[in-house]
Write a protein that holds these residues in place. Structure first.
Motif, short mmCIF file in Angstrom:
data_model
loop_
_atom_site.label_atom_id
_atom_site.label_comp_id
_atom_site.label_asym_id
_atom_site.label_seq_id
_atom_site.Cartn_x
_atom_site.Cartn_y
_atom_site.Cartn_z
N UNK A 223 6.63 22.82 4.95
CA UNK A 223 7.53 21.69 5.08
C UNK A 223 6.86 20.43 5.62
N UNK A 224 5.68 20.57 6.22
CA UNK A 224 5.00 19.42 6.81
C UNK A 224 3.96 18.80 5.89
N UNK A 225 3.67 19.45 4.77
CA UNK A 225 2.55 18.99 3.95
C UNK A 225 2.91 19.11 2.47
N UNK A 226 2.50 18.13 1.68
CA UNK A 226 2.69 18.20 0.23
C UNK A 226 1.46 17.65 -0.48
N UNK A 227 1.14 18.23 -1.63
CA UNK A 227 0.12 17.68 -2.51
C UNK A 227 0.82 17.26 -3.80
N UNK A 228 0.32 16.22 -4.45
CA UNK A 228 1.03 15.69 -5.61
C UNK A 228 0.06 15.12 -6.63
N UNK A 229 0.53 15.08 -7.87
CA UNK A 229 -0.17 14.42 -8.96
C UNK A 229 0.77 13.45 -9.64
N UNK A 249 -3.80 11.46 -7.81
CA UNK A 249 -3.36 12.59 -7.00
C UNK A 249 -3.39 12.17 -5.53
N UNK A 250 -2.82 13.01 -4.68
CA UNK A 250 -2.81 12.68 -3.26
C UNK A 250 -2.03 13.69 -2.46
N UNK A 251 -1.64 13.27 -1.25
CA UNK A 251 -0.91 14.16 -0.37
C UNK A 251 -0.19 13.40 0.71
N UNK A 252 0.77 14.09 1.34
CA UNK A 252 1.50 13.54 2.47
C UNK A 252 1.54 14.60 3.57
N UNK A 253 1.51 14.11 4.83
CA UNK A 253 1.56 15.04 5.96
C UNK A 253 2.49 14.49 7.03
N UNK A 258 8.92 11.69 13.44
CA UNK A 258 9.16 10.28 13.07
C UNK A 258 8.13 9.76 12.08
N UNK A 259 6.88 10.15 12.25
CA UNK A 259 5.76 9.51 11.54
C UNK A 259 5.14 10.45 10.51
N UNK A 260 4.87 9.91 9.29
CA UNK A 260 4.11 10.69 8.32
C UNK A 260 3.00 9.84 7.69
N UNK A 261 2.01 10.52 7.17
CA UNK A 261 0.81 9.91 6.61
C UNK A 261 0.74 10.21 5.11
N UNK A 262 0.30 9.21 4.32
CA UNK A 262 0.20 9.37 2.87
C UNK A 262 -1.18 8.89 2.41
N UNK A 263 -1.83 9.70 1.57
CA UNK A 263 -3.13 9.35 0.99
C UNK A 263 -3.05 9.54 -0.53
N UNK A 264 -3.48 8.52 -1.29
CA UNK A 264 -3.42 8.59 -2.75
C UNK A 264 -4.71 8.02 -3.36
N UNK A 265 -5.06 8.57 -4.52
CA UNK A 265 -6.17 8.04 -5.30
C UNK A 265 -5.71 7.94 -6.75
N UNK A 266 -6.10 6.85 -7.44
CA UNK A 266 -5.76 6.73 -8.85
C UNK A 266 -6.92 6.11 -9.62
N UNK A 267 -6.99 6.47 -10.91
CA UNK A 267 -8.02 5.96 -11.79
C UNK A 267 -7.34 5.33 -13.00
N UNK A 268 -7.73 4.09 -13.32
CA UNK A 268 -7.15 3.37 -14.45
C UNK A 268 -7.92 3.79 -15.71
N UNK A 269 -7.33 4.71 -16.44
CA UNK A 269 -8.06 5.38 -17.52
C UNK A 269 -8.08 4.58 -18.83
N UNK A 270 -7.15 3.64 -18.98
CA UNK A 270 -7.13 2.83 -20.20
C UNK A 270 -6.34 1.56 -19.91
#
Length: 288
Positions: A223-229, A249-253, A258-270
């Motif tokens: 419940x405290x962590x998620x990974x996503x695409x 892709x990325x994740x949230x924790x 009260x506080x959560x952290x989000x990290x994401x990476x993306x690539x512009x493929x076209x």
């Protein structure tokens, strides 16, 4: 008799503890519950500080893909929303955008210098936007619309060869919908961002419409962590036409209640009439 009483007490305490643990398991974290499609309760606050660093060394213009000198664009946004309605159907907020851009093959991390070097760098608060968020259909609580009016604070889009931000006004509507699968481990979130840009005749964005559909699939190991695409596509039509597609892709924790952290990476493929690079994102969200 004493043994029976003791046994009953132990059974009662065990049952109470069992129910408490079950309740705790059912309680969901903010990253599960408060997706962008969820409205706040009256008096509740949602403050998000999101930072995006986009850097490119390639581009595709007039149908030709080629290498180019590095350009880096850093955007920091602060979104503040609060619930104002008794039936949890309306939120009001303010969006503030700060930018720092560097060009002419400067290092990507130079955006954090904020040095304003002539011909290579610019920075400043670029726009503000009052916003509302509402639920148009009472029977579909996980579908919401966010409407914002972006007011540019930039006098000139380009100065000494360096672009900062558009000078056109933007009327924006974002449509959010999420679906949690019965297992509770998977969640699908979809967004359609629409923009109409108008005002400054000198702005590249003037008299253009922008459509940005996006799909995000999240998996919750706990419940405290998620990974996503995710996948996003932008299509700009009107006086200036442009499009691109990004995968990431990325994740949230959930750091605290009260506080959560989000990290994401993306690539512009076209894309077309656009740079082709990568973006690195970090966000902090406080919900109370």
């Amino acid at each position: 008799m004493k043994k029976i009483i003791i046994l009953l007490v132990i059974t009662f305490i065990g049952g109470f503890t069992g129910f408490s643990q079950e309740d705790e398991k059912e309680e969901k974290s903010n990253i599960q519950t408060y997706t962008p499609s969820k409205l706040l309760k009256k008096g509740q606050w949602d403050i998000k500080w999101f930072n995006n660093l986009y850097t490119e060394t390639k581009g595709k213009f007039n149908g030709v893909k080629s290498d180019k000198d590095r350009e880096t664009y850093f955007t920091s946004t602060i979104d503040v929303f609060t619930g104002v309605s008794n039936n949890n159907t309306l939120n009001v907020g303010l969006l503030v955008e700060i930018r720092s851009n560097v060009v002419n093959d400067r290092s990507a991390l130079d955006v954090f210098s904020f040095d304003g070097e002539t011909g290579t760098a610019r920075s400043g608060v670029s726009s503000i936007a009052p916003a509302i968020k509402f639920n148009p259909f009472k029977d579909v609580s996980n579908f919401t619309v966010q409407t914002a009016f972006h007011i540019p604070l930039v006098d000139n889009e380009v100065e000494d060869g360096v672009f900062l931000d558009q000078t056109a006004f933007t009327f924006q509507n974002r449509f959010f919908y999420d679906y949690t699968f019965p297992s509770g481990d998977w969640q699908l979130f979809t967004e359609l961002n629409t923009e109409y840009n108008f005002g400054e005749d000198t702005s590249f964005a003037n008299n253009t419409f922008v459509f940005v559909p996006g799909v995000f699939l999240s998996y919750f190991p706990n419940q405290e962590f998620t990974i996503l695409g995710f996948a996003q596509h932008q299509q700009r039509i009107g006086d200036f036409e442009q499009d691109y597609t990004a995968l990431g892709f990325g994740g949230k924790y959930q750091l605290t209640k009260v506080l959560n952290l989000e990290l994401l990476y993306s690539n512009f493929v076209r894309g077309s009439n656009t740079g082709l690079g990568q973006s690195f994102n970090i966000g902090l969200r406080a919900l109370f």
